[in-house]
Write an enzyme that holds these catalytic residues in place. Sequence first.
Site, short mmCIF file in Angstrom:
data_model
loop_
_atom_site.label_atom_id
_atom_site.label_comp_id
_atom_site.label_asym_id
_atom_site.label_seq_id
_atom_site.Cartn_x
_atom_site.Cartn_y
_atom_site.Cartn_z
CB CYS A 1 -2.23 -8.47 -6.93
SG CYS A 1 -1.66 -7.53 -5.48
CG HIS B 1 5.02 0.71 -3.24
ND1 HIS B 1 4.65 2.01 -3.00
CD2 HIS B 1 4.13 -0.05 -2.56
CE1 HIS B 1 3.58 2.03 -2.21
NE2 HIS B 1 3.23 0.79 -1.94
CB CYS C 1 -0.90 -3.54 -8.12
SG CYS C 1 -0.84 -3.66 -6.32
CG HIS D 1 2.31 -7.73 -8.72
ND1 HIS D 1 2.56 -6.41 -8.94
CD2 HIS D 1 1.38 -7.78 -7.74
CE1 HIS D 1 1.81 -5.68 -8.13
NE2 HIS D 1 1.08 -6.48 -7.39
CB SER E 1 2.91 -3.64 -5.07
OG SER E 1 2.01 -3.75 -3.99
P1 PAD Z 1 -3.92 2.99 -4.38
O1 PAD Z 1 -2.83 3.96 -4.55
O2 PAD Z 1 -4.87 2.74 -5.47
O3 PAD Z 1 -4.79 3.36 -3.07
C1 PAD Z 1 -4.25 4.01 -1.95
C2 PAD Z 1 -5.29 5.01 -1.43
O4 PAD Z 1 -4.75 5.62 -0.25
C3 PAD Z 1 -5.61 6.14 -2.40
O5 PAD Z 1 -7.00 6.22 -2.60
C4 PAD Z 1 -5.04 7.39 -1.72
O6 PAD Z 1 -5.82 8.56 -1.97
C5 PAD Z 1 -5.09 7.00 -0.26
N1 PAD Z 1 -4.16 7.74 0.58
C6 PAD Z 1 -2.89 8.12 0.30
N2 PAD Z 1 -2.34 8.77 1.35
C7 PAD Z 1 -3.27 8.80 2.32
C8 PAD Z 1 -3.30 9.32 3.65
N3 PAD Z 1 -2.23 9.93 4.17
N4 PAD Z 1 -4.43 9.16 4.38
C9 PAD Z 1 -5.52 8.55 3.86
N5 PAD Z 1 -5.55 8.02 2.59
C10 PAD Z 1 -4.45 8.15 1.84
O7 PAD Z 1 -3.17 1.62 -3.96
P2 PAD Z 1 -3.65 0.08 -3.99
O8 PAD Z 1 -5.04 -0.02 -3.52
O9 PAD Z 1 -3.24 -0.54 -5.28
O10 PAD Z 1 -2.64 -0.52 -2.87
C11 PAD Z 1 -2.71 -0.05 -1.54
C12 PAD Z 1 -1.50 -0.52 -0.76
O11 PAD Z 1 -1.54 -1.93 -0.61
C13 PAD Z 1 -0.16 -0.20 -1.42
O12 PAD Z 1 0.80 0.15 -0.43
C14 PAD Z 1 0.22 -1.50 -2.05
O13 PAD Z 1 1.60 -1.62 -2.25
C15 PAD Z 1 -0.30 -2.47 -1.00
C16 PAD Z 1 -0.49 -3.87 -1.47
N6 PAD Z 1 -0.22 -4.88 -0.63
C17 PAD Z 1 -0.39 -6.17 -0.99
C18 PAD Z 1 -0.11 -7.25 0.00
O14 PAD Z 1 -0.08 -8.42 -0.40
N7 PAD Z 1 0.04 -6.92 1.28
C19 PAD Z 1 -0.85 -6.49 -2.24
C20 PAD Z 1 -1.18 -5.45 -3.10
C21 PAD Z 1 -0.99 -4.13 -2.72
ZN ZN Z 2 -0.38 -5.88 -6.13
#
Ligand code: PAD
Ligand code: ZN
Length: 375
Positions: free
Chosen positions: A175, A52, A47, A68, A49
């Site tokens: 997740c 990060h 993921c 996770h 995260s």
């Molecule tokens: P990912 O990196 O697979 O997807 C992110 C997408 O955003 C990619 O397709 C990128 O191309 C796109 N992107 C990047 N920059 C830009 C921009 N400036 N404009 C438009 N698009 C853009 O990540 P993911 O899907 O695994 O996770 C996404 C986010 O969610 C990430 O920050 C992660 O830490 C967060 C998350 N939050 C929780 C929660 O509980 N809130 C849980 C899991 C993940």
């Molecule tokens: Zn996650």
Amino acid sequence: MSTTGKVIKCKAAVLWELNKPFAIEEVEVAPPKAHEVRIKIVAAGICRSDDHVVTGNLVTSLPVILGHEAAGIVESIGEGVTTLKPGDKVIPLFIPQCGKCSVCKHPEGNYCVKNDLSKLQGTLQDGTRRFTCRGKPVSHFIGTSTFSQYTVVDEMSVAKIDAASPLEKVCLIGCGFTTGYGSAVKVAKVTQGSTCVVFGLGGVGLSVIMGCKAAGAARIIGVDINKDKFEKAKEVGATECVSPQDFKEPIYKVLNEMSGGGVDFSFEVIGRLDTMMSALLCCQEAYGVSVVVGVPPNTQNLSMNPLLLLGGRTWKGAVFGGYKSKDSVPKLVADFMAKKFPLDMLITHVLPFEKINEGFDLLRSGKSIRTILTF
Ligand code: PAD
Ligand code: ZN
Ligand code: ZN
């Protein structure tokens, strides 16, 4: 020979330094103490995260074992554990559900006060670690640390799931899927016939789209700068996709025009401050709801004009899709088994655990949605 009560030596991916590859190391995993559970990990997703932490956006103490989003089998249990036994199939929970705090008792809250996401202390609930590598203690990550053949978690941080479930798929319920889907159906409470915008079409963003579709949204607009993500987004339910780079105007203005004055629901699923503001601005000023799902860098702030909210907009956020973890994960697995939603479409790569660095490269280069590591 039983391993119960003994230290297990196994392989884990250890992050020793920021912005460096993981090292596959032999680690020692201590037996579970009271109210803890030792799990043999079978499958783990990668993921954003986790990344990060590698980049320093989320700050925790090093060395650390990340991961996770996983599923596995209980190897042994500590004293006093009542909800699990050896052999049970389980999903570790990065947000615990202690069942006793004010959040757990609140009908809506899911961010249990026992979570380690806000502190990133890197320990289990008793304040100590169960991993050792080269004689040094190694930190846990949000109570889960699933990039290891074995891990130890607190009983409040693990859910028992259907014994028939395919672990290499349902790990995503730990997740990505749950976070995205719940952000739409539970946090935003997307309504029938509504217009939704999803910023970021990774594994979590696609799951938001699935949730919007299940809730009956009429239009679901995907936003991403990587157009390779559009095809899959449409497969899971996006009705149209746009790249901010194709427009001279700011993307929120484009979306306001496309929706005739602002969308009903918007989701930021990237983790950037500028796109969080765009998501807020593209939702209708009187009744729009904007949800922060992406994890922003924890040292940065946004300044915003409160007038943006005075008309009636709602700006909210949630972890894990607002789901109470220990109660909801077994139900979501049952729903998956009953074919209420698919997970296959989120999985683009499957790699042996030892190739974890390759899996992270796929994420960083935008080539994967979810890579599943198998152990
Ligand atoms: P990912 O990196 O697979 O997807 C992110 C997408 O955003 C990619 O397709 C990128 O191309 C796109 N992107 C990047 N920059 C830009 C921009 N400036 N404009 C438009 N698009 C853009 O990540 P993911 O899907 O695994 O996770 C996404 C986010 O969610 C990430 O920050 C992660 O830490 C967060 C998350 N939050 C929780 C929660 O509980 N809130 C849980 C899991 C993940
Ligand atoms: Zn996650
Ligand atoms: Zn609690």
